[in-house]
Design an enzyme around this catalytic site. Structure first.
Site, PDB file in Angstrom:
ATOM      1  N   GLY A 191       0.770  -1.242   0.000  1.00  0.00           N
ATOM      2  CA  GLY A 191       0.000   0.000   0.000  1.00  0.00           C
ATOM      3  C   GLY A 191       0.801   1.291   0.000  1.00  0.00           C
ATOM      4  O   GLY A 191       0.355   2.305  -0.518  1.00  0.00           O
ATOM      5  N   ASP A 230      -5.908   1.571   9.928  1.00  0.00           N
ATOM      6  CA  ASP A 230      -7.349   1.313   9.974  1.00  0.00           C
ATOM      7  C   ASP A 230      -7.667   0.680  11.331  1.00  0.00           C
ATOM      8  O   ASP A 230      -7.805   1.384  12.324  1.00  0.00           O
ATOM      9  CB  ASP A 230      -7.675   0.385   8.792  1.00  0.00           C
ATOM     10  CG  ASP A 230      -9.153   0.324   8.483  1.00  0.00           C
ATOM     11  OD1 ASP A 230      -9.957   0.545   9.395  1.00  0.00           O
ATOM     12  OD2 ASP A 230      -9.515   0.043   7.324  1.00  0.00           O
ATOM     13  N   LYS A 273      -7.269   6.622  10.428  1.00  0.00           N
ATOM     14  CA  LYS A 273      -8.726   6.663  10.638  1.00  0.00           C
ATOM     15  C   LYS A 273      -9.105   6.933  12.088  1.00  0.00           C
ATOM     16  O   LYS A 273     -10.273   7.213  12.369  1.00  0.00           O
ATOM     17  CB  LYS A 273      -9.345   5.337  10.175  1.00  0.00           C
ATOM     18  CG  LYS A 273      -9.477   5.228   8.663  1.00  0.00           C
ATOM     19  CD  LYS A 273     -10.413   4.101   8.278  1.00  0.00           C
ATOM     20  CE  LYS A 273     -10.639   4.056   6.785  1.00  0.00           C
ATOM     21  NZ  LYS A 273     -11.378   2.831   6.394  1.00  0.00           N
TER      22      LYS A 273
HETATM   23  C1  PRP Z   1      -3.636  -2.400   4.327  1.00  0.00           C
HETATM   24  C2  PRP Z   1      -2.903  -1.094   4.422  1.00  0.00           C
HETATM   25  C3  PRP Z   1      -2.269  -1.143   5.788  1.00  0.00           C
HETATM   26  C4  PRP Z   1      -3.220  -2.020   6.582  1.00  0.00           C
HETATM   27  C5  PRP Z   1      -4.013  -1.156   7.501  1.00  0.00           C
HETATM   28  O1  PRP Z   1      -2.735  -3.349   3.886  1.00  0.00           O
HETATM   29  O2  PRP Z   1      -1.942  -0.968   3.401  1.00  0.00           O
HETATM   30  O3  PRP Z   1      -1.004  -1.756   5.750  1.00  0.00           O
HETATM   31  O4  PRP Z   1      -4.070  -2.662   5.636  1.00  0.00           O
HETATM   32  O5  PRP Z   1      -5.056  -1.855   8.114  1.00  0.00           O
HETATM   33  P1  PRP Z   1      -5.089  -2.226   9.651  1.00  0.00           P
HETATM   34  O6  PRP Z   1      -4.723  -0.990  10.442  1.00  0.00           O
HETATM   35  O7  PRP Z   1      -6.541  -2.611   9.837  1.00  0.00           O
HETATM   36  O8  PRP Z   1      -4.169  -3.368   9.908  1.00  0.00           O
HETATM   37  P2  PRP Z   1      -3.152  -4.746   3.230  1.00  0.00           P
HETATM   38  O9  PRP Z   1      -3.004  -5.804   4.256  1.00  0.00           O
HETATM   39  O10 PRP Z   1      -4.473  -4.607   2.557  1.00  0.00           O
HETATM   40  O11 PRP Z   1      -2.026  -4.992   2.155  1.00  0.00           O
HETATM   41  P3  PRP Z   1      -1.511  -4.021   1.015  1.00  0.00           P
HETATM   42  O12 PRP Z   1      -0.648  -2.972   1.684  1.00  0.00           O
HETATM   43  O13 PRP Z   1      -0.718  -4.938   0.154  1.00  0.00           O
HETATM   44  O14 PRP Z   1      -2.687  -3.417   0.294  1.00  0.00           O
END
Ligand code: PRP
Length: 184
Positions: free
Chosen positions: A55, A114, A142
């Protein structure tokens, strides 16, 4: 204009609700954050900027170009969401940084906080590698995470409780290439 409804239609595929942060707003904020980070560390002490993939890849690339001091870049790959819209709660470490963290100033760069699950899992793991300091930098926060292991030192924007995509953030791997952040 990259942020126009036309671009949304072309790049989206699905209906996007609204643009939450435009390309220009993001660029302005990232530049401010870069300046603050550059000023926060003594110039002669090693700084390692650790991007949490996937991300953060666009944010990280823009951010490091705004940090006008010597630094190293490395990556960490973790995944928690799978293909859905709700965090699965399981964080898998798929790639570990090659760089040693020991006795270095480390900044972990996230695109979004998040539920906080990812950071709560990663912070103790990175602390165990005995960095001189460990700080978190996130583009979006958030503020819904309970019991966050550590509050980020640098936050780009306090984000609304919506499903956000673009500028690195995905929905089932789509939309990462949008130059702005929109809600789905
Ligand atoms: C997403 C985002 C953060 C994480 C945040 O990553 O990039 O790293 O979720 O969410 P949280 O606070 O609820 O843990 P994801 O696992 O979707 O992988 P990505 O970065 O490859 O999209």
């Amino acid at each position: 204009m990259p942020s126009s409804p036309d671009t949304l239609a072309r790049m989206g595929g699905r209906e996007l609700k609204r643009i939450v942060y435009s390309q220009e707003e993001i660029a302005r904020r990232v530049s401010e954050m870069g300046r603050e980070i550059a000023e926060a560390y003594p110039k002669d002490e090693g700084l390692l900027v650790l991007g949490l993939l996937k991300g953060s890849f666009i944010f990280l690339a823009d951010l490091v170009r705004e940090i006008t001091r010597p630094l190293h870049v490395d990556f960490l790959v973790a995944s928690s969401y799978g293909s859905g819209m709700v965090s699965s709660g399981n964080v898998r470490l798929l790639y570990d940084p090659e760089a040693s963290l020991e006795d270095r100033h480390v900044i972990l760069v996230e695109d979004i906080i998040d539920s906080g699950t990812t950071l709560n899992r990663l912070v103790p793991l990175l602390e165990g590698r005995r960095p001189r300091s460990l700080e978190l930098c996130t583009l979006l926060h958030k503020h819904i995470a309970r019991g966050l292991a550590r509050e980020p030192r640098w936050v780009g924007f306090d984000a609304p409780e919506e499903f956000l995509i673009g500028y690195g953030l995905d929905f089932s791997e789509d939309y990462r290439n949008l130059p702005f952040i929109a809600s789905l």
